[in-house]
Write a protein that holds these residues in place. Sequence first.
Motif, PDB file in Angstrom:
ATOM      1  N   VAL A 189       2.515  -7.187   0.767  1.00  0.00           N
ATOM      2  CA  VAL A 189       2.323  -7.277   2.207  1.00  0.00           C
ATOM      3  C   VAL A 189       3.632  -7.617   2.911  1.00  0.00           C
ATOM      4  O   VAL A 189       4.415  -8.418   2.415  1.00  0.00           O
ATOM      5  CB  VAL A 189       1.253  -8.363   2.472  1.00  0.00           C
ATOM      6  CG1 VAL A 189       1.345  -8.916   3.863  1.00  0.00           C
ATOM      7  CG2 VAL A 189      -0.127  -7.805   2.202  1.00  0.00           C
ATOM      8  N   LYS A 190       3.903  -6.968   4.035  1.00  0.00           N
ATOM      9  CA  LYS A 190       5.171  -7.176   4.726  1.00  0.00           C
ATOM     10  C   LYS A 190       5.074  -7.726   6.155  1.00  0.00           C
ATOM     11  O   LYS A 190       6.089  -8.007   6.765  1.00  0.00           O
ATOM     12  CB  LYS A 190       5.944  -5.852   4.783  1.00  0.00           C
ATOM     13  CG  LYS A 190       6.470  -5.409   3.445  1.00  0.00           C
ATOM     14  CD  LYS A 190       7.730  -6.153   3.053  1.00  0.00           C
ATOM     15  CE  LYS A 190       8.358  -5.465   1.862  1.00  0.00           C
ATOM     16  NZ  LYS A 190       9.404  -6.204   1.223  1.00  0.00           N
ATOM     17  N   ILE A 217      -5.307   1.479  -2.396  1.00  0.00           N
ATOM     18  CA  ILE A 217      -4.039   1.284  -3.091  1.00  0.00           C
ATOM     19  C   ILE A 217      -3.420   0.012  -2.507  1.00  0.00           C
ATOM     20  O   ILE A 217      -3.182  -0.079  -1.301  1.00  0.00           O
ATOM     21  CB  ILE A 217      -3.089   2.484  -2.883  1.00  0.00           C
ATOM     22  CG1 ILE A 217      -3.769   3.804  -3.276  1.00  0.00           C
ATOM     23  CG2 ILE A 217      -1.794   2.272  -3.665  1.00  0.00           C
ATOM     24  CD1 ILE A 217      -4.232   3.902  -4.716  1.00  0.00           C
ATOM     25  N   TYR A 218      -3.192  -0.966  -3.365  1.00  0.00           N
ATOM     26  CA  TYR A 218      -2.662  -2.242  -2.914  1.00  0.00           C
ATOM     27  C   TYR A 218      -1.147  -2.263  -3.038  1.00  0.00           C
ATOM     28  O   TYR A 218      -0.581  -1.642  -3.926  1.00  0.00           O
ATOM     29  CB  TYR A 218      -3.251  -3.385  -3.753  1.00  0.00           C
ATOM     30  CG  TYR A 218      -4.760  -3.463  -3.672  1.00  0.00           C
ATOM     31  CD1 TYR A 218      -5.372  -4.079  -2.586  1.00  0.00           C
ATOM     32  CD2 TYR A 218      -5.556  -2.906  -4.656  1.00  0.00           C
ATOM     33  CE1 TYR A 218      -6.749  -4.147  -2.495  1.00  0.00           C
ATOM     34  CE2 TYR A 218      -6.938  -2.966  -4.574  1.00  0.00           C
ATOM     35  CZ  TYR A 218      -7.526  -3.583  -3.498  1.00  0.00           C
ATOM     36  OH  TYR A 218      -8.886  -3.644  -3.411  1.00  0.00           O
ATOM     37  N   THR A 219      -0.499  -3.003  -2.154  1.00  0.00           N
ATOM     38  CA  THR A 219       0.947  -3.151  -2.229  1.00  0.00           C
ATOM     39  C   THR A 219       1.340  -4.506  -1.675  1.00  0.00           C
ATOM     40  O   THR A 219       0.512  -5.221  -1.113  1.00  0.00           O
ATOM     41  CB  THR A 219       1.652  -1.993  -1.482  1.00  0.00           C
ATOM     42  OG1 THR A 219       3.056  -2.051  -1.764  1.00  0.00           O
ATOM     43  CG2 THR A 219       1.441  -2.076   0.029  1.00  0.00           C
ATOM     44  N   MET A 246       3.569  11.141   8.323  1.00  0.00           N
ATOM     45  CA  MET A 246       2.940   9.937   7.794  1.00  0.00           C
ATOM     46  C   MET A 246       3.928   8.816   8.069  1.00  0.00           C
ATOM     47  O   MET A 246       5.085   8.891   7.651  1.00  0.00           O
ATOM     48  CB  MET A 246       2.709  10.118   6.301  1.00  0.00           C
ATOM     49  CG  MET A 246       1.982   8.981   5.651  1.00  0.00           C
ATOM     50  SD  MET A 246       1.766   9.331   3.897  1.00  0.00           S
ATOM     51  CE  MET A 246       0.017   9.561   3.853  1.00  0.00           C
ATOM     52  N   ILE A 247       3.477   7.803   8.803  1.00  0.00           N
ATOM     53  CA  ILE A 247       4.416   6.792   9.279  1.00  0.00           C
ATOM     54  C   ILE A 247       3.877   5.395   8.972  1.00  0.00           C
ATOM     55  O   ILE A 247       2.734   5.075   9.292  1.00  0.00           O
ATOM     56  CB  ILE A 247       4.676   6.968  10.792  1.00  0.00           C
ATOM     57  CG1 ILE A 247       5.231   8.381  11.039  1.00  0.00           C
ATOM     58  CG2 ILE A 247       5.622   5.897  11.320  1.00  0.00           C
ATOM     59  CD1 ILE A 247       5.624   8.689  12.447  1.00  0.00           C
ATOM     60  N   ALA A 248       4.724   4.570   8.373  1.00  0.00           N
ATOM     61  CA  ALA A 248       4.306   3.209   8.043  1.00  0.00           C
ATOM     62  C   ALA A 248       4.564   2.290   9.238  1.00  0.00           C
ATOM     63  O   ALA A 248       5.202   2.685  10.211  1.00  0.00           O
ATOM     64  CB  ALA A 248       5.048   2.714   6.812  1.00  0.00           C
ATOM     65  N   ASN A 249       4.090   1.053   9.131  1.00  0.00           N
ATOM     66  CA  ASN A 249       4.208   0.105  10.236  1.00  0.00           C
ATOM     67  C   ASN A 249       5.641  -0.384  10.453  1.00  0.00           C
ATOM     68  O   ASN A 249       6.494  -0.231   9.592  1.00  0.00           O
ATOM     69  CB  ASN A 249       3.318  -1.105   9.969  1.00  0.00           C
ATOM     70  CG  ASN A 249       1.965  -0.945  10.630  1.00  0.00           C
ATOM     71  OD1 ASN A 249       1.697   0.077  11.277  1.00  0.00           O
ATOM     72  ND2 ASN A 249       1.112  -1.932  10.493  1.00  0.00           N
ATOM     73  N   GLY A 250       5.871  -0.971  11.614  1.00  0.00           N
ATOM     74  CA  GLY A 250       7.159  -1.606  11.899  1.00  0.00           C
ATOM     75  C   GLY A 250       8.242  -0.649  12.343  1.00  0.00           C
ATOM     76  O   GLY A 250       9.370  -1.057  12.588  1.00  0.00           O
ATOM     77  N   GLU A 300       4.635  -6.288   9.015  1.00  0.00           N
ATOM     78  CA  GLU A 300       5.294  -5.516  10.073  1.00  0.00           C
ATOM     79  C   GLU A 300       4.318  -5.309  11.234  1.00  0.00           C
ATOM     80  O   GLU A 300       3.120  -5.153  11.008  1.00  0.00           O
ATOM     81  CB  GLU A 300       5.705  -4.137   9.542  1.00  0.00           C
ATOM     82  CG  GLU A 300       6.758  -4.161   8.453  1.00  0.00           C
ATOM     83  CD  GLU A 300       8.147  -4.477   8.969  1.00  0.00           C
ATOM     84  OE1 GLU A 300       8.325  -4.592  10.194  1.00  0.00           O
ATOM     85  OE2 GLU A 300       9.044  -4.627   8.118  1.00  0.00           O
ATOM     86  N   ARG A 354       4.710   3.342   2.348  1.00  0.00           N
ATOM     87  CA  ARG A 354       4.660   1.886   2.245  1.00  0.00           C
ATOM     88  C   ARG A 354       4.444   1.370   0.832  1.00  0.00           C
ATOM     89  O   ARG A 354       4.277   0.187   0.615  1.00  0.00           O
ATOM     90  CB  ARG A 354       3.604   1.302   3.182  1.00  0.00           C
ATOM     91  CG  ARG A 354       2.174   1.648   2.852  1.00  0.00           C
ATOM     92  CD  ARG A 354       1.232   1.170   3.927  1.00  0.00           C
ATOM     93  NE  ARG A 354       1.087  -0.260   3.990  1.00  0.00           N
ATOM     94  CZ  ARG A 354       0.121  -0.960   3.374  1.00  0.00           C
ATOM     95  NH1 ARG A 354      -0.753  -0.342   2.616  1.00  0.00           N
ATOM     96  NH2 ARG A 354       0.040  -2.252   3.515  1.00  0.00           N
ATOM     97  N   TYR A 355       4.448   2.271  -0.133  1.00  0.00           N
ATOM     98  CA  TYR A 355       4.148   1.856  -1.506  1.00  0.00           C
ATOM     99  C   TYR A 355       5.365   1.960  -2.411  1.00  0.00           C
ATOM    100  O   TYR A 355       6.377   2.544  -2.053  1.00  0.00           O
ATOM    101  CB  TYR A 355       3.024   2.732  -2.070  1.00  0.00           C
ATOM    102  CG  TYR A 355       1.778   2.708  -1.212  1.00  0.00           C
ATOM    103  CD1 TYR A 355       0.891   1.648  -1.309  1.00  0.00           C
ATOM    104  CD2 TYR A 355       1.523   3.711  -0.288  1.00  0.00           C
ATOM    105  CE1 TYR A 355      -0.246   1.600  -0.500  1.00  0.00           C
ATOM    106  CE2 TYR A 355       0.393   3.670   0.521  1.00  0.00           C
ATOM    107  CZ  TYR A 355      -0.486   2.618   0.415  1.00  0.00           C
ATOM    108  OH  TYR A 355      -1.601   2.567   1.207  1.00  0.00           O
ATOM    109  N   ALA A 409       5.196   7.371  -0.469  1.00  0.00           N
ATOM    110  CA  ALA A 409       4.133   7.459   0.538  1.00  0.00           C
ATOM    111  C   ALA A 409       4.271   6.418   1.646  1.00  0.00           C
ATOM    112  O   ALA A 409       3.292   5.851   2.109  1.00  0.00           O
ATOM    113  CB  ALA A 409       2.756   7.351  -0.108  1.00  0.00           C
TER     114      ALA A 409
END
Lengths: 382, 340
Positions: free
Chosen positions: B238-239, B234-236, B256-260, B241, B33-34, B31
């Motif tokens: 931290v990066k 949902i915790y993950t 669906m797009i994650a940061n950075g 970005e 970033r997880y 998903a």
Amino acid sequence: MNEKIVAMLLAGGQGSRLKSLTYDIAKPAIPYGGKYRIIDFPLSNCTNSGISTVGVLTQYQPHALHRYIGLGTPWDLDRHQGGVTMLPPYAEIDGIKWYAGTASAIYQNISFLQSCEPDYVLILSGDHIYKMDYEKLVEYHKEKQADVTISVLEVPWEDASRFGLIDTDEQMNVTEFIEKPENPKSNLASMGVYVFDWEILEQYLEEDNAIEESSHDFGKDILPKMLADHKKMVAYPFKGYWKDVGTVDSLWEANMDLLDPTAGLVLHDSAWRIYSSNPQLPPQVITETGKVQGSMVNEGCVISGTVKHSVIFQNVMIERGAVVEDSVVMSGTHVGQDAHLKRVIVPPGVDVPEGYRLINPAEGITLLTQDLIDSWKGSGQQ
Amino acid sequence: MNLMAAVDASVKVAGLQDLTLHRSVSSIPFAGRYRLIDFPLSNIVNSDINSVGVFASAPFASLIDHIGVGKSWDLDRRKEGLFFLPTTHKNGGIATVGSFHDFEEHIQFFEKSRQTHVVVTSSFVVGQLDYKEMLAHHLASGEDITEAVGATGSLKSYILSRELILELIRSHRERRILSVEDLVNLKKAPYTYGVYEYKGYFAIIDSVQQYFKESIGLLDENNRRLLFLPQAPIYTKVKDEPPTLYIEGSHVSMAMIANGSTIIGNVKNSIISRAVTVGKNASLEKCIIMQKCTIEEDCELAYVIADKDVHIEKGVKLTGTAVQPIVLRKGERVTKEDSQ
């Protein structure tokens, strides 16, 4: 570096020209760049420069800042030795003393500095956006054997009168220090970033405190006094992006600069990361009807409308048919169906109703407020 | 009544081999970033459980790097918190969840606890289980072991008393039972077995096909709404970005797009992880791109899973199918010649 550097970050500013954005938070806590607060920049600069003892001086609306910075974990400043210390004004036997000027804020925390036993003290401002290696500045200060070094930036001549300006000789020795002159003869502006030898700073702070008519300000009192005393004062030429976000227009501009690859501020930089407190949110989703062009979008957003040349903070919902262009939409807001925003800053907590239109001409920027929306609703324009 | 949790991060899942060459199943990215383990860990902390053992077998460097001391889940505690419990099983343990052999190696984790009940769960089921509710159901039913079951099968999560799990750990050899899942499947006497009906979203990631299907399935708004609940985040790890940049001329729809990330090209019906670059005129359709991948100009990719750090050079064309998506292994570099 074996010498100890302590950074003192002035974060008490109100920033009244930012209107409703700073009614309940200090200027350094203003959201910027899709996920940051302005203070993330100097704090991250400290971490990236290897400075691990930082005092943060707060005064105006400090709660959001204190809560945000906490133990300093996001900036790796939760240390056994040093780390971050929040320094609001406090009461002592003689009564409560507010921070009257930049120098008095430092003076009133002189015991904090004394307990740190620094060799050099770095004075920083919490409301500027820039990436800077302070270690290089301190190295320069040592090489020049200066008593104080002032970081300066070349600004366009037409803007020069808005700044504290510095005139130097060819060796970058400061010859004159002029606060916001009408007819500038230099375009080197002080960035409000100073490195002092600690003994000198301590001496001048004590002296300045004793002068009743002093405004207790670095630019107006301490630095001119040191110059008059022929202390070794040099200018450090900083090159790169630097912005003082003092008004709604300049906050908007600073956000738009992130979308312009020639503007000089790159956040996608793993060598000089800007750290920030990260909320735990799912990735952003651009739906079937969503269109995003030339923009920056943060986590937790769901974009079903059109976003052009804009900065969108976390957790923003932009509904189908809505158009957001040349705008900054801050966290947690909702932009209703078929709404149209152009050159608008939407602050946190202000939702844009369905069909709302606010299209500014080329020069105007509007900071959206609940009052504006309520009066639009009252006028029966839905 | 209070809960502790044992997360089995050492289960062997044969169908995920391509994605587990350098990591355990529990640290497969999902998903955007997880990592898979984020889901059980978040369910656990969202159910107010503070005592969590993660049972892991090699290779677990990536898992340790991800969970650390449990800070992201608020499990870095003075009292209890996260326990990382490596097991001596080689090559990814056994095929069922809750190995008594593994638990026996760390029996003190169970013995020393002050909690009354234990959650045993896997790390390859994604969902939003509320263990407090499940415990209430378990206590009301009076059964010895309760299994969470959804519409399409078991969530491989179980609740039993700490006393019972200790008894099972000590006697599993003579009783010839391998794991909690094994016991529940065999329904061995003298214990009684109950079912907790779970009604929310869940996905079992036990093959590359399932991984692909369930990843793309997250683009469905209904699934997303059921998995990403504001009250149960949902915790993950931290990066830091920056937000994702969409360059003028990019086309993104249903993604669906994650940061950075930096998107210059075209992305459709896909999942893009953190810090990915999609080059000019590249087009992605039904792809899952993991973190730090670079997709150069003019690439055309469909039904591709690109693992972390994959670099796809200019003009590469790759087309898989839903049943057989093309899997690019971690760190792989694909040239135009390779793809022809």
